[in-house]
Design a protein around this motif. Structure first.
Motif, PDB file in Angstrom:
ATOM      1  N   ILE A 193      -2.743   2.317  -4.878  1.00 31.20           N
ATOM      2  CA  ILE A 193      -3.267   3.465  -4.151  1.00 31.20           C
ATOM      3  C   ILE A 193      -4.765   3.263  -3.959  1.00 31.20           C
ATOM      4  N   ALA A 194      -5.217   3.223  -2.707  1.00 30.14           N
ATOM      5  CA  ALA A 194      -6.609   2.865  -2.430  1.00 30.14           C
ATOM      6  C   ALA A 194      -7.261   3.823  -1.443  1.00 30.14           C
ATOM      7  N   ASN A 195      -8.580   3.814  -1.485  1.00 29.52           N
ATOM      8  CA  ASN A 195      -9.406   4.637  -0.611  1.00 29.52           C
ATOM      9  C   ASN A 195     -10.637   3.816  -0.251  1.00 29.52           C
ATOM     10  N   HIS A 196     -11.031   3.837   1.025  1.00 30.46           N
ATOM     11  CA  HIS A 196     -12.088   2.933   1.477  1.00 30.46           C
ATOM     12  C   HIS A 196     -13.415   3.149   0.756  1.00 30.46           C
ATOM     13  N   ARG A 197     -13.717   4.348   0.373  1.00 25.81           N
ATOM     14  CA  ARG A 197     -14.982   4.616  -0.311  1.00 25.81           C
ATOM     15  C   ARG A 197     -14.901   4.303  -1.810  1.00 25.81           C
ATOM     16  N   PHE A 198     -13.826   4.716  -2.442  1.00 24.69           N
ATOM     17  CA  PHE A 198     -13.716   4.610  -3.893  1.00 24.69           C
ATOM     18  C   PHE A 198     -12.910   3.399  -4.361  1.00 24.69           C
ATOM     19  N   GLY A 199     -12.342   2.639  -3.449  1.00 26.94           N
ATOM     20  CA  GLY A 199     -11.599   1.444  -3.801  1.00 26.94           C
ATOM     21  C   GLY A 199     -10.191   1.729  -4.260  1.00 26.94           C
ATOM     22  N   LEU A 200      -9.741   0.942  -5.234  1.00 29.16           N
ATOM     23  CA  LEU A 200      -8.411   1.130  -5.790  1.00 29.16           C
ATOM     24  C   LEU A 200      -8.482   2.292  -6.768  1.00 29.16           C
ATOM     25  N   VAL A 201      -7.828   3.384  -6.434  1.00 25.76           N
ATOM     26  CA  VAL A 201      -7.967   4.610  -7.229  1.00 25.76           C
ATOM     27  C   VAL A 201      -6.774   4.864  -8.137  1.00 25.76           C
ATOM     28  N   GLY A 202      -5.722   4.080  -7.986  1.00 27.15           N
ATOM     29  CA  GLY A 202      -4.571   4.264  -8.855  1.00 27.15           C
ATOM     30  C   GLY A 202      -3.548   3.155  -8.694  1.00 27.15           C
ATOM     31  N   VAL A 203      -2.743   2.952  -9.745  1.00 23.67           N
ATOM     32  CA  VAL A 203      -1.615   2.022  -9.705  1.00 23.67           C
ATOM     33  C   VAL A 203      -0.400   2.745 -10.269  1.00 23.67           C
ATOM     34  N   LYS A 204       0.650   2.837  -9.474  1.00 26.01           N
ATOM     35  CA  LYS A 204       1.879   3.499  -9.907  1.00 26.01           C
ATOM     36  C   LYS A 204       2.923   2.448 -10.238  1.00 26.01           C
ATOM     37  N   VAL A 205       3.460   2.520 -11.441  1.00 20.07           N
ATOM     38  CA  VAL A 205       4.487   1.585 -11.892  1.00 20.07           C
ATOM     39  C   VAL A 205       5.809   2.337 -12.003  1.00 20.07           C
ATOM     40  N   THR A 206       6.800   1.914 -11.225  1.00 18.05           N
ATOM     41  CA  THR A 206       8.119   2.532 -11.258  1.00 18.05           C
ATOM     42  C   THR A 206       9.099   1.587 -11.931  1.00 18.05           C
ATOM     43  N   LEU A 207       9.777   2.061 -12.962  1.00 18.12           N
ATOM     44  CA  LEU A 207      10.719   1.241 -13.706  1.00 18.12           C
ATOM     45  C   LEU A 207      12.128   1.373 -13.139  1.00 18.12           C
ATOM     46  N   THR A 208      13.012   0.470 -13.568  1.00 16.41           N
ATOM     47  CA  THR A 208      14.363   0.447 -13.027  1.00 16.41           C
ATOM     48  C   THR A 208      15.179   1.672 -13.421  1.00 16.41           C
ATOM     49  N   ASP A 209      14.735   2.409 -14.420  1.00 18.31           N
ATOM     50  CA  ASP A 209      15.457   3.625 -14.799  1.00 18.31           C
ATOM     51  C   ASP A 209      15.009   4.837 -13.992  1.00 18.31           C
ATOM     52  N   GLY A 210      14.092   4.609 -13.031  1.00 16.74           N
ATOM     53  CA  GLY A 210      13.638   5.673 -12.148  1.00 16.74           C
ATOM     54  C   GLY A 210      12.387   6.384 -12.606  1.00 16.74           C
ATOM     55  N   THR A 211      11.946   6.136 -13.834  1.00 15.87           N
ATOM     56  CA  THR A 211      10.727   6.762 -14.315  1.00 15.87           C
ATOM     57  C   THR A 211       9.511   6.021 -13.756  1.00 15.87           C
ATOM     58  N   SER A 212       8.393   6.732 -13.684  1.00 11.45           N
ATOM     59  CA  SER A 212       7.179   6.111 -13.151  1.00 11.45           C
ATOM     60  C   SER A 212       5.959   6.623 -13.882  1.00 11.45           C
ATOM     61  N   THR A 213       4.915   5.815 -13.871  1.00 10.82           N
ATOM     62  CA  THR A 213       3.628   6.171 -14.473  1.00 10.82           C
ATOM     63  C   THR A 213       2.526   5.771 -13.514  1.00 10.82           C
ATOM     64  N   THR A 214       1.568   6.667 -13.296  1.00 10.05           N
ATOM     65  CA  THR A 214       0.425   6.356 -12.438  1.00 10.05           C
ATOM     66  C   THR A 214      -0.825   6.258 -13.295  1.00 10.05           C
TER      67      THR A 214
END
Length: 218
Positions: free
Chosen positions: A188-209
């Motif tokens: 997840i990125a924004n031109h001013r602030f750069g990379l602002v987040g990374v979301k990891v989705t696992l095979t069980d459907g859960t995710s963490t940002t």
């Protein structure tokens, strides 16, 4: 992209506007243009949430060198999540001592136009701010791609005290699933602030940002 995932996910490397505006594409989808980003200069630091997220805490990184447009990073974090530690255990430059994880000599190109990872077999473009939904970037020589899946155009993503526009890039599921755990990675990125987040989705459907904050801006 596993090479950037090491810092972005566990060590929360923040490397890219309030508007992610459209413009002409570059000729080569794996070439990054633009001026040197302030985020890639020596002394810039990167942090994540002050609270533990999915077994990751005390994450920080720093630009320790900048040569010919390539930034070198060192980073460290406390990682108690065994799944995450196993994912990066054999990656070049990574040292794991108990729950202490560190990374040395991690190379990234950061410009006003985007971010490109230069370390490891999955090196390649992570994001170009002028991309549109459906655009793709090759992932090294793997035959896989990263795909732009969202470009909001409105200030709807919470970032610190702001709501910002974002562009989101997803690593395709083929290949990631071979690890048996990860279904997809979304940058997840924004031109001013750069990379602002990374979301990891696992095979069980859960995710963490994992939120990402830099001491500099484009």
């Amino acid at each position: 992209m596993k090479n950037l995932l090491i810092l972005l996910l566990f060590l929360n490397l923040a490397v890219l506007n309030l508007s992610c505006s459209d413009s002409d594409k570059t000729e080569d989808s794996n070439v990054l243009t633009g001026e040197q980003s302030e985020m890639g200069k020596v002394g810039v630091t990167v942090t994540s949430s002050s609270e533990e997220i999915a077994g990751v805490s005390n994450a920080s990184a720093e630009v320790t060198g900048l040569v010919n447009g390539v930034s070198n990073y060192t980073a460290q974090a406390t990682v108690t999540n065994s799944v995450f530690k196993n994912m990066i255990a054999n990656y070049p430059g990574v040292t794991i001592e108990g729950d202490n994880v560190s990374v040395q000599d991690f190379k990234v190109q950061q410009t006003t136009d985007g971010i490109k990872g230069l370390t490891g077999p999955d090196a390649g473009i992570v994001v170009k701010y002028n991309s549109n939904v459906g655009d793709t970037y090759p992932i090294g020589s793997t035959g896989r791609v990263r795909t732009v899946v969202s470009k909001t155009g409105v200030d709807d993503y919470p970032y610190g005290f702001y709501f910002i526009k974002t562009i989101q890039v997803e690593s395709n599921r083929q290949g990631l699933r071979s690890a048996g755990v990860v279904d997809k990675i979304t940058y997840i990125a924004n031109h001013r602030f750069g990379l602002v987040g990374v979301k990891v989705t696992l095979t069980d459907g859960t995710s963490t940002t994992f939120p990402i904050y830099s001491s500099a801006e484009n």
